[in-house]
Write an enzyme that holds these catalytic residues in place. Structure first.
Site, PDB file in Angstrom:
ATOM      1  N   ARG A 195      -9.017  17.772   2.619  1.00  0.00           N
ATOM      2  CA  ARG A 195      -7.814  17.508   3.410  1.00  0.00           C
ATOM      3  C   ARG A 195      -6.567  17.743   2.551  1.00  0.00           C
ATOM      4  O   ARG A 195      -6.471  17.221   1.455  1.00  0.00           O
ATOM      5  CB  ARG A 195      -7.815  16.060   3.939  1.00  0.00           C
ATOM      6  CG  ARG A 195      -8.784  15.856   5.082  1.00  0.00           C
ATOM      7  CD  ARG A 195      -8.825  14.409   5.501  1.00  0.00           C
ATOM      8  NE  ARG A 195      -9.409  13.572   4.464  1.00  0.00           N
ATOM      9  CZ  ARG A 195      -9.395  12.237   4.485  1.00  0.00           C
ATOM     10  NH1 ARG A 195      -8.795  11.592   5.473  1.00  0.00           N
ATOM     11  NH2 ARG A 195      -9.961  11.551   3.519  1.00  0.00           N
TER      12      ARG A 195
ATOM     13  N   CYS B 221      -4.478  10.807   1.706  1.00  0.00           N
ATOM     14  CA  CYS B 221      -3.573   9.647   1.598  1.00  0.00           C
ATOM     15  C   CYS B 221      -2.166   9.998   1.141  1.00  0.00           C
ATOM     16  O   CYS B 221      -1.207   9.842   1.901  1.00  0.00           O
ATOM     17  CB  CYS B 221      -4.175   8.608   0.662  1.00  0.00           C
ATOM     18  SG  CYS B 221      -5.667   7.881   1.342  1.00  0.00           S
TER      19      CYS B 221
ATOM     20  N   LYS C  90       0.822  -1.216   0.000  1.00  0.00           N
ATOM     21  CA  LYS C  90       0.000   0.000   0.000  1.00  0.00           C
ATOM     22  C   LYS C  90       0.855   1.265   0.000  1.00  0.00           C
ATOM     23  O   LYS C  90       0.662   2.162  -0.824  1.00  0.00           O
ATOM     24  CB  LYS C  90      -0.934  -0.016   1.212  1.00  0.00           C
ATOM     25  CG  LYS C  90      -1.757   1.227   1.391  1.00  0.00           C
ATOM     26  CD  LYS C  90      -2.673   1.468   0.208  1.00  0.00           C
ATOM     27  CE  LYS C  90      -3.231   2.867   0.202  1.00  0.00           C
ATOM     28  NZ  LYS C  90      -4.461   3.034   0.868  1.00  0.00           N
TER      29      LYS C  90
END
Ligand code: UDX
Length: 449
Positions: free
Chosen positions: A333, A264, A208
């Site tokens: 964000r 992310c 990931k």
């Protein structure tokens, strides 16, 4: 098989609704009572295309329920997915694992039947083995509690599609029985041909962060070339197209612009550097600090372009189109667009902001910007227009449409989606990231000489 999903944010709410769509009975668990009650009434607290329909459908049938009770989840479900947040720690680069640790401990304390916990959150390598110890410390010794890591790769805006038809499934497991459980949860996707990678915990965790670090690097790579084309000339879009034809490189994620943001990519590249340092590998991920800097410098470039177009920012009216970190999302964000809007405001500009979905979230963070309900309201009397998130509504903009509203004909394309020639032919002063820009005043001076 009964499934619980711990954490009902972006990842968890999507996963819960998609598991219900696959036919499982699902219980979503969150410590936020307001969120649980909204979701329980079929109300999604964020924007994600296709997800509200799935949520309403399965809440209505009773297949999907929500609770704040770990006790209920621990007694009821056979498989517990953990999708709580791992934000950046305040004032540090490392990930904050408080929520993951708390969720795992609460589960371990409340599980009363043999079950499997499956981590989905993005975590630093080595976390799963540490969580294994937490589970063993707090679980009832008479029940067996397995642990697997199954990272999630969903993109905001495509969350439902990415969950139901993922590019790949990664199972970090330490025994075959847990792999078998995961294979039956994802039986539909596997039958549809989704590749399955079965591996150890560490590799699963790394897949990931490696994927996100690669994507961030790809974006900053093209944006670094923007700094060159802005200086000497050249066309950044053509450069991306040309190198993208090489199948080894590929064209996707080579769109030059104001850079990456969101919940992310920025935090993941920072957490990876922090983790590598903890492992004594200070230099290994140091290049990601350059990736981060290149990305942040794109925001400076937009502010400088605005200054050179307007002479000064104080008192100037600027329309900012787009505030979400990317289109089809209301997420602000670490949004480059919002950051630029705030910096212009702090330099004394009068900033009007419009985004099809993102203004409510932006207003919670920065209430002093002037949020408008339509593009027309934001552009009214503007001296300068900035396109910072490439919503379709903005891609389709035409010079004559805006010229009827604005007071000055100046535009900055922060996402490289407009045709500069068309805008210049219509009399606009046009600038785009990755393009050399000579302010109209300087051009006139040069011609006089
Ligand atoms: C990302 C990963 O893609 C996903 O696999 C992971 O699970 C979570 O993180 P997401 O944050 O939803 O997903 O956004 P993504 O589509 O990756 O875009 C990230 C940022 O990069 C956005 O701000 C986008 O505008 C920017 N971007 C993307 C570019 O600036 N240029 C590009 O070419 C592509």
């Amino acid at each position: 098989m009964k499934i619980s999903v711990i954490g009902t944010g972006y990842l968890g709410a999507t996963h819960a609704a998609c598991m219900a769509e696959l036919g499982f009975d699902v219980l979503g668990v969150d410590i936020d009572a307001a969120k649980v009650s909204a979701l329980g009434e079929g109300v999604l607290p964020f924007h994600e295309p296709g997800l509200p329909e799935l949520l309403r459908k399965h809440v209505a049938t009773g297949r999907l329920r929500f609770t704040t009770s770990f006790e209920e989840a621990g007694a009821w479900a056979d498989v517990h997915f953990v999708g709580v947040g791992t934000p950046q720690r305040a004032g540090e680069h490392a990930a904050d694992l408080t929520y993951v640790d708390a969720a795992i401990r609460s589960l371990a304390e409340n599980i009363t039947k043999d079950s499997l916990i499956v981590g989905k959150s993005t975590v630093p390598v080595g976390t799963t083995r540490r969580l294994r110890d937490i589970i063993d410390k707090y679980r009832d010794p008479s029940v067996s509690v397995g642990l697997a890591w199954n990272p999630e790769f969903l993109r905001e805006g495509f969350a439902v599609r990415d969950t139901l038809s993922p590019d790949r499934l990664v199972f970090g497991v330490d025994n075959e029985a847990d792999e078998t459980v995961l294979r039956s949860v994802y039986a539909q996707a596997i039958a549809d041909g989704t590749p399955v990678i079965v591996t150890d915990f560490e590799t699963a965790e790394l897949v990931k962060v490696a994927a996100n670090a690669f994507l961030a690097t790809k974006i900053s790579f093209i944006n670094a070339f923007s700094e060159i084309t802005e200086t000497i000339g050249g066309d950044i879009r053509t450069l991306a197209d040309a190198i993208g034809h090489d199948a080894r490189i590929g064209r996707r994620f080579l769109n030059a612009g104001v850079g990456f943001g969101g919940g992310c990519l920025p935090k993941d590249i920072r957490a990876l550097q922090a983790r590598a340092s903890e492992l004594g590998l200070d230099r290994t991920m140091r290049f990601l600090s350059e990736v981060d800097s290149i990305n942040l410098r794109r925001r400076d470039r937009v502010v400088h372009l605005a200054e050179s177009m307007l002479g000064q920012l104080l008192g100037k009216k600027i329309a900012v189109l787009g505030v979400a970190f990317k289109p089809d999302s209301d997420d602000v964000r670490d949004s480059p667009a919002l950051d630029v809007a705030v910096r212009l405001f702090n330099s004394g500009a009068d900033v009007a902001v419009y985004d099809p979905e993102g203004t409510a979230n932006a207003a919670k963070r920065f209430p002093r910007l002037d949020y408008k309900g339509t593009l027309e309201d934001a552009a009214q009397d503007a001296d300068l227009v900035l396109l910072l998130t490439e919503w379709n509504e903005f891609r389709a903009l035409r010079p004559e449409q805006l010229a009827a509203l604005t007071s000055g004909q100046r535009i900055i394309d922060g996402r490289n989606v407009l045709c500069g020639d068309e805008w210049e032919a219509a009399g606009w002063e046009f600038a785009a990231l990755g393009q050399r820009f000579v302010p109209a005043g300087e051009l006139a001076d040069a011609l006089m000489r």
